[in-house]
Design an enzyme around this catalytic site. Structure first.
Site, short mmCIF file in Angstrom:
data_model
loop_
_atom_site.label_atom_id
_atom_site.label_comp_id
_atom_site.label_asym_id
_atom_site.label_seq_id
_atom_site.Cartn_x
_atom_site.Cartn_y
_atom_site.Cartn_z
N ASN A 1 0.86 -1.18 0.00
CA ASN A 1 0.00 0.00 0.00
C ASN A 1 0.90 1.23 0.00
O ASN A 1 1.46 1.59 1.03
CB ASN A 1 -0.91 -0.02 1.24
CG ASN A 1 -1.75 1.24 1.36
OD1 ASN A 1 -1.84 2.03 0.42
ND2 ASN A 1 -2.35 1.45 2.53
N GLU B 1 -5.73 -4.57 10.87
CA GLU B 1 -4.73 -3.52 11.04
C GLU B 1 -5.03 -2.71 12.30
O GLU B 1 -5.83 -1.76 12.24
CB GLU B 1 -4.75 -2.58 9.83
CG GLU B 1 -4.46 -3.25 8.51
CD GLU B 1 -3.84 -2.26 7.52
OE1 GLU B 1 -2.74 -2.54 7.05
OE2 GLU B 1 -4.44 -1.22 7.26
N GLY C 1 2.33 2.35 11.01
CA GLY C 1 3.41 3.34 10.91
C GLY C 1 4.09 3.67 12.23
O GLY C 1 4.84 4.64 12.30
N HIS D 1 -9.75 1.42 4.77
CA HIS D 1 -8.48 1.61 5.50
C HIS D 1 -8.72 2.60 6.65
O HIS D 1 -9.50 3.55 6.51
CB HIS D 1 -7.41 2.14 4.54
CG HIS D 1 -6.04 2.12 5.13
ND1 HIS D 1 -5.62 3.08 6.03
CD2 HIS D 1 -5.01 1.26 4.98
CE1 HIS D 1 -4.37 2.80 6.40
NE2 HIS D 1 -3.98 1.70 5.77
N SER E 1 3.12 -1.92 10.68
CA SER E 1 4.56 -1.99 10.98
C SER E 1 5.20 -3.33 10.63
O SER E 1 6.11 -3.78 11.34
CB SER E 1 4.81 -1.63 12.45
OG SER E 1 4.42 -0.30 12.70
N GLU F 1 -7.08 5.01 7.67
CA GLU F 1 -6.85 6.42 7.30
C GLU F 1 -8.05 6.99 6.56
O GLU F 1 -8.37 8.18 6.68
CB GLU F 1 -5.56 6.54 6.46
CG GLU F 1 -4.32 6.36 7.34
CD GLU F 1 -3.10 5.82 6.64
OE1 GLU F 1 -3.05 5.81 5.40
OE2 GLU F 1 -2.17 5.38 7.35
N LYS G 1 0.09 4.30 -0.43
CA LYS G 1 -0.56 5.52 0.08
C LYS G 1 -0.27 6.71 -0.84
O LYS G 1 -0.19 6.52 -2.06
CB LYS G 1 -0.12 5.80 1.53
CG LYS G 1 -0.28 4.57 2.43
CD LYS G 1 -0.09 4.90 3.88
CE LYS G 1 -0.08 3.62 4.69
NZ LYS G 1 -0.15 3.85 6.11
C1 PEP Z 1 -1.09 0.43 6.27
O1 PEP Z 1 -1.28 1.64 6.39
O2 PEP Z 1 -1.89 -0.29 5.65
C2 PEP Z 1 0.09 -0.13 6.91
C3 PEP Z 1 0.08 -1.39 7.19
O3 PEP Z 1 1.12 0.76 7.16
P1 PEP Z 1 2.54 0.43 7.84
O4 PEP Z 1 3.02 -0.89 7.24
O5 PEP Z 1 3.41 1.56 7.46
O6 PEP Z 1 2.31 0.30 9.30
#
Ligand code: PEP
Length: 251
Positions: free
Chosen positions: A8, A164, A170, A94, A208, A96, A10
């Protein structure tokens, strides 16, 4: 194999970024089987990326689709457009999108219907906040999110869920692999018992994931793969994670 490792990107990318990513990825990925891999770049780069991939058949997808098919909805992109670009999947809900763009369960449910209508595999994201995790109510929260998203979408036959935890995205923090495994088991039970017509292809973990923790995650039986944000921005790291995945999950 169905989709198991999704990058992803983003709001990141450029034509130069795409070229560099592809050349790094192919330098380090040590298999010719791309069937488990997906990339969700910003939608406007899907075509550019397809050109760079050539015959290397990595599935491309969108980070989001609109809940409607067409109309006066400035700035939106529909499932039919994503399909028209040859995509195979779309991320839906998601955290976000839920937080920054106030996406409701009702909107998410409509997006799932749109994805299904155009045979895009929806990757439905669910996850608890830090506070909910501390209050030990993760299972209840996820249960509610699953019911909220799927109750109006019984036409959705094929589905991937990405667990998630919002606090893990992040942040460099994650639940333990064992905790994630037990959450994934619960998610599979809930979907199978409440929505028996839905084919839950896999449950991915996101938050992460990096080359440092990938092996410990993929060793868990119910962690079928990963949705990867930050670490997917580097073609070399995404390839290295995919190599670890293949070693553990592809027998
Ligand atoms: C995400 O935003 O879907 C995600 C998993 O981000 P990160 O791997 O940076 O934590």
């Amino acid at each position: 194999m169905s989709l198991r490792l999704i990058a992803n990107w983003k709001l990141n990318g450029s034509k130069e970024f795409n070229q560099k990513w592809i050349s790094n990825f192919f330098k380090y990925f040590n298999s010719h089987d791309f069937s488990s891999l997906g990339i969700a770049p910003p939608s406007m780069y899907i075509d550019h990326l397809r050109g760079l991939l050539g015959k290397n058949n990595i599935c491309l997808g969108a980070q989001n689709i609109d809940e409607e098919d067409s109309g006066a909805r400035t700035g939106e992109i529909s499932a039919s457009m994503i399909k028209d670009l040859g995509c195979g999947f779309t991320i839906v809900g998601h955290s976000e999108r839920r937080t920054l763009f106030h996406e409701s369960n009702q909107a998410i449910s409509k997006k799932l219907i749109q994805a299904n209508r155009y045979s895009l595999v929806p990757i439905l994201c669910i996850g608890e906040s830090a506070e909910e995790y501390q209050d030990n109510i993760t299972h209840e929260i996820l249960h509610q999110q699953i019911l909220g998203a799927l109750k109006g979408s019984i036409e959705t036959t094929s589905l991937i869920i990405a667990y998630e935890p919002v606090w893990a995205i992040g942040s460099g923090q994650t639940p333990t692999p064992e905790e994630i495994n037990s959450v994934h088991e619960m998610i599979k039970d809930v979907v199978q018992s409440r929505f028996p017509k839905i084919d839950l292809a896999s449950v991915l973990y996101g938050g992460s994931v990096s080359i440092t923790n990938a092996a410990s995650l993929f060793e868990q039986k119910n962690i079928d793969g990963a949705l990867i944000g930050g670490a997917s921005l580097d073609g070399k790291e995404f390839a290295s994670i995919a190599n670890v995945f293949n070693k553990i999950k592809v027998k």
